[in-house]
Write an enzyme that holds these catalytic residues in place. Structure first.
Site, PDB file in Angstrom:
ATOM      1  N   ARG A  87      -9.611  14.263   0.340  1.00 22.81           N
ATOM      2  CA  ARG A  87      -9.066  13.896   1.652  1.00 22.81           C
ATOM      3  C   ARG A  87      -8.326  15.058   2.307  1.00 22.81           C
ATOM      4  NH1 ARG A  87      -7.000   7.823  -0.017  1.00 22.81           N
ATOM      5  NH2 ARG A  87      -8.934   6.736   0.494  1.00 22.81           N
ATOM      6  N   LYS A  94     -17.017  -9.364  -6.888  1.00 20.49           N
ATOM      7  CA  LYS A  94     -16.960 -10.724  -6.384  1.00 20.49           C
ATOM      8  C   LYS A  94     -17.623 -10.887  -5.023  1.00 20.49           C
ATOM      9  CE  LYS A  94     -12.660 -11.961  -8.778  1.00 20.49           C
ATOM     10  NZ  LYS A  94     -11.284 -12.487  -8.600  1.00 20.49           N
ATOM     11  N   GLY A 129     -14.448   3.844  -2.900  1.00 24.40           N
ATOM     12  CA  GLY A 129     -14.032   4.681  -4.015  1.00 24.40           C
ATOM     13  C   GLY A 129     -15.007   4.731  -5.172  1.00 24.40           C
ATOM     14  N   GLY A 153     -10.992   0.733   2.915  1.00 24.12           N
ATOM     15  CA  GLY A 153     -10.871  -0.515   3.668  1.00 24.12           C
ATOM     16  C   GLY A 153     -11.439  -0.415   5.069  1.00 24.12           C
TER      17      GLY A 153
END
Length: 388
Positions: free
Chosen positions: A32, A189, A342, A365
């Site tokens: 980053r 999930k 990630g 996100g």
């Protein structure tokens, strides 16, 4: 930012320098920071007085702590820029910086009101600059004082080169994609990715699911999954996603064979089985070689590929074959490819294909919320300023 005359102007850059560190505070991955350097260097070369800030970790606002200080980031940034990068604390009241110089402003989350997008704080920080630059796609889904509020009140607000590149890449993938458009969505999930799956089902030609998500889809199709991670209560939702894709001529290709073991740690007992032969005590931990070959063919024929999530427990070699095959197929494909998240970037690094993926998103996100079709507050406010 690159379209503005920055000479002699005070430029405030909100970067994403939230990098992982080890227990001793050493930076373990500077991706980053390196991604933020072009924007900072451009402003310096243009003759601006440059201020840069970022969050790091999750400190309690108003209570600075050494563990979340940007001091290690300042040292690494200085190495990359080849110049001194002083670190300024308590900076909201004023910053001393001259044209051609850069100063790193201490963790913006040390300031009370940052996360709540406090208007008074945002106005005070906006007075520090003549040009506000958001170059932090990784935080674009958050409306905070340095990502959203400042953009409303600064004299000029614009996107930095990294943010602009992210928007261009994701827009290319979804607004006018070369077809077929193939999306790979994997994870533990269905519940955490259901809005993304539902959004993509209306846009993609092929929707590849992996990991625990795939197990729920297999269960929805009546396949045995043994003790595999799954959410039986969402089987109906999985069927609805498949129906939505198929209703417009697309498909959700599920595995023909899988790699199983009694437990994740039971590597010696890994076995390739047909999806119809999974035993009651088996755990599905990867797709099998036939399934990997089928996915590779789909990816070879794709026009656009969006990838979020490894298709198996790739960290352990017996269960890495599926993700390796997917990574190599994307790298070999002529499609425009975008990857984010990630675990996805970790898999890309492990298999050495980063230079052959068209675009690697720095957002976690934010990348997911873009896939979900949500408006990202930090981008939306810049669009509003541009239209005003």
């Amino acid at each position: 930012m690159t379209e503005l005359d920055l000479r002699g102007r005070r430029v405030f850059i909100r970067a994403d320098l939230n990098v992982p560190q080890d227990d001793a505070g050493a930076i373990t991955d500077d991706t980053r920071i390196r991604a933020s350097v072009p924007g900072i260097r451009h402003a310096l070369q243009a003759g601006a007085a440059v201020m840069v800030t970022s969050h790091l970790g999750r400190p309690q606002e108003g209570q600075p702590e050494p563990a979340s200080s940007l001091a290690p980031v300042a040292r690494r940034l200085a190495e990359l820029l080849g110049r001194a990068v002083p670190l300024a604390a308590d900076w909201t009241g004023g910053v001393a910086v001259r044209p051609g110089e850069v100063v790193l402003l201490e963790n913006c989350r040390y300031n009370r009101g940052e996360k709540k997008n406090d208007e008074a704080l945002a106005r005070r920080m906006a007075q520090l600059c003549e040009v506000y630059v958001n170059d932090a796609f990784g935080t674009a889904h958050r409306a905070e004082a340095t990502t959203h509020g400042m953009a409303k009140f600064a004299p000029v607000a614009c996107a930095g080169p990294l943010l602009a590149a992210e928007i261009d890449a994701l827009s290319r993938a979804f607004e006018h994609p070369a077809r077929p458009l193939v999306a790979i969505v994997a994870g533990a999930k269905v519940s955490t990715k259901l809005p993304i799956l539902e959004s993509l089902s209306a846009r993609v030609d092929r929707l590849i699911v992996g990991g625990g998500i795939c197990n729920t889809f297999l269960l929805a199709c009546g396949k045995p999954i043994g003790r595999s991670l799954a959410e039986p209560e969402l089987a109906q939702a999985a069927r609805a996603v498949m129906s939505a894709v198929e209703s417009k001529g697309g498909s959700v290709p599920l595995p023909q064979d899988v790699v199983t073991a009694p437990a994740i740690g039971a590597e010696a007992d890994a076995a390739v089985k047909s999806v119809d032969a999974v035993g009651a005590t088996d755990m599905i931990l990867d797709i099998g070689p036939r399934s990997a070959q089928a996915l590779a063919q789909i990816l070879k024929e794709a026009g656009t590929i969006v990838w979020n999530g490894p298709v198996g427990v790739f960290e352990r070699e017996p269960f890495a074959g599926g993700t390796r095959a997917v990574a190599e197929a994307i790298a070999a494909s002529k499609a425009f490819s975008v990857a984010g998240g990630g675990d996805t970037l970790a898999a890309i690094a492990k298999f050495g294909v980063g230079d052959r993926v068209s675009y690697l998103s720095t957002g976690g996100g934010a990348f997911l919320e873009f896939l979900e079709g949500k408006k990202l507050p930090a981008i939306e406010v810049l669009e509003q300023r541009a239209a005003a």
